[in-house]
Design a protein around this motif. Structure first.
Motif: not given
Length: 273
Positions: A66-69, A61-62, A55-57
């Protein structure tokens, strides 16, 4: 791995000079850029990666809900496009491409060829393996990707193809095949101008033998300019001396000089092919 549908066997991944996945020779259509980005990230990290790092790379995103989705959606699209839920496995929190996909990549062909060259019993077998390795190389690793996460893998595969070119050049040098040696060395230094300076020296002498002293001295000048502009350095004294000898019209073969040196040849007798 799960018991779902097997990995499609006619997938091919091209990464060296391009970034394309084909099925039966036809490029895949990507439903979203995020799915393709995820594929290349995982290819550059064959040992797998944690979701938080992905997610970060990839998206800065942390690891929030929401990012996991967003990640789950990209992963679903990637698996669907490749035709199997097993295309990407998750083991103890790390996500990785199925080994069959890595094997279907041009990087695997390059690696296999280099390994075969190391194990070859004859020069002919070694040359065939090196040429097989280089046949799949068209340029830099994932050239379309502009991100920090690709740089380590890009440097690794650049080094691999440079090793192949240099090894091929040394075979040609040993057989006094100067035009072929110059071609292979030229491709090596084009891929990585900061390879060992001895390779630049060898290329200079090969160019003098095949294209004349002007081409040899011009290569030296380009190399000297590159060192000054890119790393703030200058060529080694023996490289400077070699350039002067070539400029004066000497036809020098470094391979022959080394052989004659081992045989006790006098230093004041220049070696030529």
């Amino acid at each position: 791995m799960t018991g779902h549908a097997p990995i499609t066997q006619n997938l091919q991944l091209r990464t060296l000079g391009d970034a394309v996945v084909t099925r039966g020779g036809q490029p895949l259509e990507w439903p979203a850029r995020s799915a393709e980005d995820l594929l290349w990230y995982l290819h550059a990290h064959p040992g797998g990666a944690y979701r938080a790092d992905l997610l970060m790379d990839l998206w800065g995103l942390e690891d929030t809900p929401a990012a996991a989705n967003r990640f789950r959606v990209a992963l679903h699209r990637l698996r669907a496009t490749l035709g199997s839920v097993d295309a990407v496995a998750e083991v103890r929190g790390r996500y990785a491409l199925h080994p069959d996909l890595l094997t279907a990549s041009d990087t695997a062909a390059l690696q296999e060829g280099l390994q075969a060259a190391r194990l070859a019993r004859t020069d002919a077998e070694r040359e065939e393996a090196l040429r097989r390795a280089l046949a799949c190389v068209e340029g830099e690793y994932l050239p379309q990707v502009r991100a920090d996460w690709v740089e380590e893998a890009r440097a690794y595969w650049r080094s691999a193809r440079v090793r192949a070119h240099v090894s091929l050049a040394l075979l040609h040098c040993a057989r006094r095949e100067c035009p072929l040696a110059a071609q292979a060395l030229g491709r090596a230094v084009q891929a990585d101008p900061l390879i060992g300076e001895d390779h630049h020296q060898r290329l200079m002498t090969c160019l003098a033998q095949t294209r004349g002293r002007y081409e040899a001295v011009e290569h030296y000048r380009r190399y000297r300019r590159y060192l000054r502009q890119e790393v703030g350095d200058t060529p080694m004294p023996d490289t400077v001396e070699l350039a002067e000898r070539l400029k004066a019209g000497e036809l020098i073969c470094l391979e022959a000089e080394r052989e004659l040196g081992r045989a006790g040849h006098r230093e004041d007798e220049p070696a030529t092919c």
